[in-house]
Design an enzyme around this catalytic site. Sequence first.
Site, PDB file in Angstrom:
ATOM      1  N   THR A   1      71.224 -68.571 132.775  1.00  0.00           N
ATOM      2  CA  THR A   1      71.591 -69.337 131.580  1.00  0.00           C
ATOM      3  C   THR A   1      70.359 -69.751 130.765  1.00  0.00           C
ATOM      4  O   THR A   1      70.326 -69.589 129.547  1.00  0.00           O
ATOM      5  CB  THR A   1      72.351 -70.616 132.014  1.00  0.00           C
ATOM      6  OG1 THR A   1      73.319 -70.240 132.975  1.00  0.00           O
ATOM      7  CG2 THR A   1      73.025 -71.294 130.862  1.00  0.00           C
ATOM      8  N   VAL A   2      69.339 -70.270 131.453  1.00  0.00           N
ATOM      9  CA  VAL A   2      68.146 -70.741 130.737  1.00  0.00           C
ATOM     10  C   VAL A   2      67.190 -69.573 130.470  1.00  0.00           C
ATOM     11  O   VAL A   2      66.663 -69.418 129.361  1.00  0.00           O
ATOM     12  CB  VAL A   2      67.433 -71.858 131.539  1.00  0.00           C
ATOM     13  CG1 VAL A   2      66.221 -72.366 130.776  1.00  0.00           C
ATOM     14  CG2 VAL A   2      68.392 -73.003 131.830  1.00  0.00           C
TER      15      VAL A   2
ATOM     16  N   ALA B   1      61.782 -60.594 135.613  1.00  0.00           N
ATOM     17  CA  ALA B   1      62.171 -60.267 136.995  1.00  0.00           C
ATOM     18  C   ALA B   1      63.579 -60.769 137.262  1.00  0.00           C
ATOM     19  O   ALA B   1      63.890 -61.944 137.003  1.00  0.00           O
ATOM     20  CB  ALA B   1      61.187 -60.905 137.967  1.00  0.00           C
TER      21      ALA B   1
ATOM     22  N   GLY C   1      67.141 -81.857 131.084  1.00  0.00           N
ATOM     23  CA  GLY C   1      67.326 -80.775 130.098  1.00  0.00           C
ATOM     24  C   GLY C   1      66.318 -80.810 128.969  1.00  0.00           C
ATOM     25  O   GLY C   1      65.111 -80.707 129.177  1.00  0.00           O
TER      26      GLY C   1
ATOM     27  N   ILE D   1      65.451 -83.246 127.036  1.00  0.00           N
ATOM     28  CA  ILE D   1      64.779 -84.521 126.717  1.00  0.00           C
ATOM     29  C   ILE D   1      63.313 -84.475 127.139  1.00  0.00           C
ATOM     30  O   ILE D   1      63.008 -84.203 128.293  1.00  0.00           O
ATOM     31  CB  ILE D   1      65.454 -85.709 127.452  1.00  0.00           C
ATOM     32  CG1 ILE D   1      66.929 -85.793 127.094  1.00  0.00           C
ATOM     33  CG2 ILE D   1      64.745 -87.012 127.133  1.00  0.00           C
ATOM     34  CD1 ILE D   1      67.668 -86.899 127.835  1.00  0.00           C
TER      35      ILE D   1
ATOM     36  N   GLY E   1      80.296 -74.827 132.174  1.00  0.00           N
ATOM     37  CA  GLY E   1      78.976 -74.358 132.599  1.00  0.00           C
ATOM     38  C   GLY E   1      77.958 -75.465 132.816  1.00  0.00           C
ATOM     39  O   GLY E   1      76.766 -75.211 132.890  1.00  0.00           O
TER      40      GLY E   1
ATOM     41  N   ASP F   1      71.098 -83.479 142.704  1.00  0.00           N
ATOM     42  CA  ASP F   1      70.411 -83.016 141.503  1.00  0.00           C
ATOM     43  C   ASP F   1      69.696 -84.196 140.824  1.00  0.00           C
ATOM     44  O   ASP F   1      68.508 -84.107 140.480  1.00  0.00           O
ATOM     45  CB  ASP F   1      71.445 -82.382 140.555  1.00  0.00           C
ATOM     46  CG  ASP F   1      70.855 -81.977 139.229  1.00  0.00           C
ATOM     47  OD1 ASP F   1      70.248 -80.886 139.164  1.00  0.00           O
ATOM     48  OD2 ASP F   1      70.978 -82.735 138.256  1.00  0.00           O
TER      49      ASP F   1
ATOM     50  N   LYS G   1      65.501 -85.118 140.438  1.00  0.00           N
ATOM     51  CA  LYS G   1      64.886 -85.501 139.165  1.00  0.00           C
ATOM     52  C   LYS G   1      64.216 -86.874 139.290  1.00  0.00           C
ATOM     53  O   LYS G   1      63.114 -87.091 138.773  1.00  0.00           O
ATOM     54  CB  LYS G   1      65.949 -85.530 138.064  1.00  0.00           C
ATOM     55  CG  LYS G   1      66.490 -84.123 137.754  1.00  0.00           C
ATOM     56  CD  LYS G   1      67.741 -84.189 136.906  1.00  0.00           C
ATOM     57  CE  LYS G   1      68.295 -82.810 136.599  1.00  0.00           C
ATOM     58  NZ  LYS G   1      69.639 -82.822 136.050  1.00  0.00           N
TER      59      LYS G   1
ATOM     60  N   GLY H   1      72.404 -77.180 129.911  1.00  0.00           N
ATOM     61  CA  GLY H   1      72.755 -76.112 128.970  1.00  0.00           C
ATOM     62  C   GLY H   1      71.578 -75.181 128.730  1.00  0.00           C
ATOM     63  O   GLY H   1      70.417 -75.584 128.826  1.00  0.00           O
TER      64      GLY H   1
HETATM   65  N1  HSE Z   1      73.642 -79.536 136.688  1.00  0.00           N
HETATM   66  C1  HSE Z   1      72.620 -80.213 135.976  1.00  0.00           C
HETATM   67  C2  HSE Z   1      73.280 -81.369 135.244  1.00  0.00           C
HETATM   68  C3  HSE Z   1      71.949 -79.277 135.019  1.00  0.00           C
HETATM   69  O1  HSE Z   1      74.498 -81.439 135.220  1.00  0.00           O
HETATM   70  O2  HSE Z   1      72.599 -82.219 134.707  1.00  0.00           O
HETATM   71  C4  HSE Z   1      70.607 -79.730 134.553  1.00  0.00           C
HETATM   72  O3  HSE Z   1      69.752 -80.039 135.579  1.00  0.00           O
END
Ligand code: HSE
Length: 432
Positions: A15-16, A45, A134, A136, A187, A201, A205, A302
């Site tokens: 995606t990214v 790759a 993301g 920010i 997504g 997650d 962070k 995203g």
């Molecule tokens: N799954 C993560 C979120 C994506 O929902 O923030 C970005 O790290």
Amino acid sequence: MTKPTLKVALLGAGTVGSQVARILTEDRKDLIERIGGVPELIGIAVRSLDAPRDYQADASLYTTDADSLIDRADVVIELTGGMEPARTRILRALNAGKHVVSGNKALIAAHGAELMAAARESGAQFSFEAAVAGAIPILRPLRDSLAGDHVTRVLGIMNGTTNFMLDAMDSHGAAFDEVLAEAQKLGYAEADPTADIEGHDAAAKAAIVASLAFHSEFHIDDVHCTGISEITADDVAAAKNDGYVIKLLSVCERDGEGVNIRVNPTLIPRTHPLASVRDAYNAVFVESRDAGELMFYGPGAGGAPTASAVMGDFVSLARRGILGGPGVPDYSYRGLQATSLSNVVSRYTVGLLVKDQLGVLASIANKFAENGVSIETMHQTKHREREDVEGADATIRIVTHKTSDQKLKSTIDELSSLSAVFDVASVIQVEG
Ligand code: HSE
């Protein structure tokens, strides 16, 4: 003078990664000017050459041989995620003095110190803005802008998926499973949504943020973490009833001689600025000794938003690599001109002091119509005759639909000439 070439290896085309490939290809001319060198994407790759992609780069760029790609590159952009082989590949690049950009929060939260040490040893640059929140910009402000201050607390919504879910539960009383399916469809969720829902997650962070904010090494295991899987529609409704909203908050704060880092569902008053962070958006508050309170807000997930953070790191380190330092801000290469107000399109509110008599409203409405300005709302308030504006005994407030500055000006000029309009008391732009 010929500009130096910078060979770029992109690891990952998900995606990214796909969005980064697109920007490197489509924005080539801008990038050359901004970097002062020519970024040449030498390969991408991937695990499978035939997988479908959001952006299809030149087919000859795709390879399954990441190591030889890294060996030929000056800069490596790692967007594969996961621990291995990402860790070994990043170390291979850093040990060879190649600059690295990564968005791999799980890896950095677990092995950040090792990667940083490798970069320090070889003199390579290592940046990972995309790993947290993301699009920010939060890591660079912590690392550079606040480098002369003392951060005392960081508080934020750092996971878009759970924010989307909690917001949907709060807005329409939806059930947990229903909103999870919706988040996956859009997504937002990680491949394994457990990482989002259980707070892992956000915890990764938070560990990265705490390490930079407090200049100390923290790992994901240092984070006290509770996810949102136990939060029910009833909990959300009860909180709402009491004037609160439930958010998955990440908090990193000084605690005596240490730092407390935690991620947990938290009730916050609906008047708190974080309560207004909706959908998959993220927001981070930073409190520091000298700057006071700072707030950062934006899309937390995203493809394109996260690619924006990757590209910021890339341009910054490429420029430093070429210039040997950050250089001075570029004020010139596009040569754009400042434009006049005449093309600006906006909504406006117009306040008129009038005489309340037959036909006034109609004559005012006519002036708007004749000038092509559409009225959205109109409200008249009757009051006593004003001493300062003799004869005026009513105020009319009009909100327009979007219109040009030019059309609004001619409307105002004509309204001023109407005998029943004593004063155009206010003209203010309306945003949002
Ligand atoms: N799954 C993560 C979120 C994506 O929902 O923030 C970005 O790290």
